[in-house]
Design an enzyme around this catalytic site. Structure first.
Site, PDB file in Angstrom:
ATOM      1  N   ASP A 533       0.618  -1.227   0.248  1.00 48.94           N
ATOM      2  CA  ASP A 533      -0.057  -0.341   0.285  1.00 48.94           C
ATOM      3  C   ASP A 533       0.986   1.555   0.077  1.00 48.94           C
ATOM      4  O   ASP A 533       2.090   1.460   0.320  1.00 48.94           O
ATOM      5  CB  ASP A 533      -0.966   0.288   0.715  1.00 48.94           C
ATOM      6  CG  ASP A 533       0.088   0.583   2.498  1.00 48.94           C
ATOM      7  OD1 ASP A 533       1.188  -0.249   2.841  1.00 48.94           O
ATOM      8  OD2 ASP A 533      -0.575   1.086   3.562  1.00 48.94           O
ATOM      9  N   GLU A 534      -0.183   2.211   0.022  1.00 52.07           N
ATOM     10  CA  GLU A 534       1.039   3.980  -0.632  1.00 52.07           C
ATOM     11  C   GLU A 534       1.649   3.751  -0.452  1.00 52.07           C
ATOM     12  O   GLU A 534       3.524   4.339   0.321  1.00 52.07           O
ATOM     13  CB  GLU A 534       0.726   4.074   1.344  1.00 52.07           C
ATOM     14  CG  GLU A 534      -0.825   4.699   1.347  1.00 52.07           C
ATOM     15  CD  GLU A 534      -0.539   5.269   2.850  1.00 52.07           C
ATOM     16  OE1 GLU A 534      -1.752   5.558   3.859  1.00 52.07           O
ATOM     17  OE2 GLU A 534       0.473   4.319   3.560  1.00 52.07           O
TER      18      GLU A 534
END
Length: 853
Positions: A533-534
């Site tokens: 993620d991210e």
């Protein structure tokens, strides 16, 4: 996944010039020590919605006030600097004497302007214009500290955290009280959030008041449970155990929880999948003549014993005859613990494993690495634990990584540390005998700064030894990469380079080491969670990525999906399934992911009113195992309620209380609009797009505890419990008030298709059962949250109530003695109140109520 909207900022005040000495000369280290012990320090949240300086949008204002002691040593050391932590990005810092410079991530620096000095007794206010908001005192970070040329750093005494003896929780005395609701509760008129004051809590709780438990108190609530008539089932006689189809070791922890010694009462456990068809299912039949358990498997037998233990504890060992038929509706019932941001001990994890088993949770997701810490020993790469697990003041990061999140300068304290291989094996063994799968998580390619810095130390060591090829084998960056980026947490160097062989060699080595530990524990590794993620905008100018970017049409943004797909294929070749967070997983090409069912697990962490349905339905329709990890349901690092004295991040929700968790409807995500407001406390509709194809259902639910603001094990317990009991209830079986999912149907706030009366009745039953469970939590050692009471003064009388029935409440008036509250009482002025834990050993935070004006 975690953090998520705010970065953290640690700042340095450098080169404080010495005024004229007013004491005799003392050694420089002693001078630094004395200054650290006497410097005044105050963090004040001023306004969440001020008029912003030019060029800054969405700002808020916080101040730090430094008070210089009246007496300064003669030889104030040269190069003096002060480091402290802050939670958001700082585009502007205003001060009469300091100049600001960002270093990285949490770390920033203030230096004295030319000609500026500090004088004895002077006070200096530093204005911090942050982006975002600060709604809680918990955003303050402890352990500001001083450094100086050639000296050991010293923590400023005023900024040390302290433990409240009444609550057992950490407090930050240097953070000023937040009392101005008009300026601090919201950022704009569009935000309808109001603090949950004691008077408002009283009104909310008055509408939900529950009777104390009676009858069957088992949690999660069984599918079928009925008490019969006849003589009691006397467990105090002890039990005579017989087993058929299961080893004693497989049910030993559950037997220990039952607490019945060897004795005369027959207790027969039989595994019979033909008789009990559902996995983890069981039938429990307890009579005065004996207890019979028939289960699908060892997990079902353990669940039966856990149910029996709960009921036996409630009835003091002499049970009303009882028959239970039960099985979970969802196969994935998880708890995620973040050890990366701040470490939490092996003993704490083992305690949580037992608590999970008590309430029939079966997946332990251990988040073992983050930007701020690497928490697992990998024997082939010792620097990961030796360097990556420790935060201290070493700007070169050769002995530790930067002291993020208020870790302080010394590299000591509970926020530092790691699990040895032996620790991890012990945790896996403890989980396995309780039928809990351990899912290790190493977040990548983003959130990887601790690993990157540790491998840079390895690279430097081997390069100095003339072993260049060995040095390069696990270097995780392209040294020629000139890409400039900032992650959401404000790091410029936290992303693995996905274009170099060393990264994939690193992944294989880590996964193989974890698999070896699982094998040693007798529980083969099944799932590896790679986060995914991210990922910030890295690699654009990396020569190593030039060809890979070109292969993807010049779009560097596609490199993260290619990384996920490649690692997933590698894991599948090892017989492992891949877990990841939904934002990263959703960008992969479906055709590139494994075709075999259940080889991909995705955790949905989009917020209910924004991305949850879009991601959840899309990834369910791909045929993946979808686990709901959405903040509105299960981010237990979010505050319990919108109030400045309640800790936790609040980027996704201003309050996740047990009622909201209990009422959640996993099988109809849009329907939750009827009961859950958005981040601005508005009741808004949720559209069903994309629609869920027939034949798909979520695999289960998972609670998350991210640890940016959670530094002690007691805080872990406080944030998890009793909310985790509500999630365990909902993860076992769907909510009875859930309307049947209809593709394309949207729901409004208060929608009558959701049976609010049934929800309220269910909550009242659940709340009573929670009260019955509290002594069991205390026996396990869980320091659950004791909620402060709701209070009002009406017509001169003090009235108080509680979230859960039977909670003891104490009050005092104008500094008098604490008195047990037994009902409305006349008072002549303001009063303070607090609640007590079931065993009386801990208190809630103290609240104050004033007479109505």
């Amino acid at each position: 996944m975690g953090m998520r909207a705010a970065g953290w900022i640690t700042m340095a005040i450098a080169a404080l010039a010495a005024p004229q000495a007013v004491v005799a000369q003392v050694p420089s280290q002693a001078s630094l020590d004395r200054l650290a012990d006497t410097l005044g320090y105050r963090l004040t949240m001023v306004d969440n919605g001020p008029t912003c300086p030019a060029g800054i949008e969405g700002c808020f204002l916080t101040t730090i006030t430094l008070t210089v002691p009246e007496t300064l040593p003669a030889d104030v050391p040269k190069g003096l600097a002060l480091y402290f932590s802050f939670v958001n990005r700082l585009p502007l810092v205003e001060s009469d004497i300091f100049t600001h410079r960002l270093i990285n991530g949490d770390v920033q620096q203030l230096t004295l302007k030319p000609g500026a000095t500090l004088r004895p007794g002077s006070t200096h206010e530093i204005k911090l214009w942050g982006v975002g908001s600060n709604f809680s005192k918990a955003f303050g970070m402890p352990n500001a500290y001083l450094v100086a040329d050639g000296l050991e750093p010293r923590t400023i005494a005023a900024t040390r955290a302290v433990i409240d003896p009444d609550t057992g929780l950490e407090t930050l005395p240097f953070v000023a009280p937040m009392t101005d609701e008009a300026k601090l509760a919201t950022k704009s008129d569009a935000d309808k959030t109001r603090w949950l004051t004691v008077e408002r809590a009283f009104a909310v709780q008055a509408d939900r008041l529950a009777p104390e438990a009676k009858g069957v108190v088992i949690l999660p609530k069984p599918a079928k449970a009925a008490q019969g008539k006849g003589k009691p089932v006397d467990l105090t006689r002890g039990v005579a155990l017989t087993l058929n189809g299961v080893e004693r070791s497989a049910v030993a922890p559950a037997l220990a929880a039952l607490g019945a010694p060897e004795g005369a009462l027959p207790l027969a456990i039989r595994i019979d999948p033909a008789a009990v068809a559902k996995p983890e299912g069981y039938v429990l039949d307890a009579k005065a003549s004996g207890i019979a358990i028939t289960a699908h498997d060892a997990a079902g037998a353990s669940h039966a014993l856990r149910s029996l233990a709960q009921q036996a504890a409630f009835e003091k060992g002499r049970l009303t005859p009882l028959r239970v038929e039960d099985a979970p509706e969802y196969g994935f019932r998880g708890l995620h613990i973040d050890l990366g941001r701040n470490f939490h001990s092996r003993d704490e994890i083992l305690k949580l494993v037992e608590a999970m088993a008590a309430y029939k949770l079966n997946k332990l997701h251990l988040h073992l690495a983050e930007d701020e810490g690497w928490r697992i020993e990998i024997p082939a790469l010792p620097e990961l634990a030796e360097i990556g697990s420790k935060r201290c003041h070493d700007p070169s990061e050769q002995t530790c990584i930067l002291p993020q999140l208020g870790a302080g300068p010394d590299g000591t304290g509970g926020v530092n540390g790691y699990l040895t291989a032996a620790d991890y094996v012990a945790i896996v063994r403890a989980a396995t005998v309780r039928q809990i799968e351990v899912i290790p998580s190493i977040d990548m390619p983003g959130h990887s700064r601790a690993a990157i810095k540790a491998m840079e130390v390895r690279h430097a060591r081997l390069t100095a030894a003339g072993k260049k090829a060995e040095a390069d084998a696990y270097r995780l960056i392209d040294p020629a990469d000139t890409t400039e980026y900032r992650s959401i947490q404000n790091y410029s160097d936290n992303t693995l380079n996905v274009c170099i062989p060393a990264t994939y060699r690193f992944v294989d080595t880590v996964v193989d080491a974890l698999a070896a530990m699982h094998k040693q524990a007798g529980a083969p590794l099944k799932t590896f969670h790679l986060g995914a993620d991210e990922t910030a905008g890295a690699w654009i100018k990396s020569p190593a990525c030039k060809a890979m970017i070109a292969e993807n049409g010049g779009d560097a943004g596609k490199l993260t999906p290619r990384f996920i797909e490649r690692v997933t294929a590698s894991l599948a070749a090892k017989g492992l399934r891949t877990g990841g967070w939904s934002d990263g997983m959703g960008h992969t090409e479906t055709a590139a992911m494994p075709k075999a069912p259940h080889m991909v697990q995705t955790n949905i962490w989009g917020v209910l009113h924004t991305g949850a349905i879009r991601e959840g339905h899309d990834q369910l329709n791909r045929g993946w195992d979808v686990v709901l990890s959405i903040p509105d349901l299960g981010y237990f690092d979010m505050p319990y309620a919108p109030h400045p004295d309640e800790g936790g991040y609040d980027w996704a929700s201003r309050g996740v209380d047990p009622y909201q968790v209990y009422g959640f409807m996993p099988d109809n995500l849009p329907a939750n609009a009827a009961t859950i407001r958005n981040i601005h406390a508005e009741g808004k509709a949720i559209e069903d797009k994309p629609v869920l194809a027939p034949g798909h259902r979520v695999a289960g639910l998972q609670a998350q505890l991210w640890s940016e603001t959670i530094r002690t094990d007691a805080q872990v317990d406080y944030m998890l419990f009793p909310r985790l009991l509500a999630l365990a209830e909902r993860a076992w079986a769907p909510a009875p008030w859930t309307p049947v999912y209809q593709a394309g149907a949207s729901y409004e706030w208060g929608d009558r298709r959701v049976d609010a009366a049934k929800l309220k009745t269910g909550w009242q039953d659940f709340a009573g059962r929670v009260t019955a469970q509290l002594p069991m939590l205390e026996k396990i050692g869980v320091a659950y949250r004791v909620a402060p009471p709701g209070v009002r003064i009406a017509n001169g009388k003090l009235e108080a109530n509680s979230m859960f029935p039977g909670t003891a409440i104490e009050y005092r008036v104008e500094g008098g003695a604490w008195t047990r509250y037994a009902g409305p009482v006349a008072v002549g002025g303001a009063a303070e109140l607090r609640s007590r834990s079931a065993d009386g050993k801990r208190a809630s935070r103290t609240v104050r109520v004033e007479p109505a004006r």
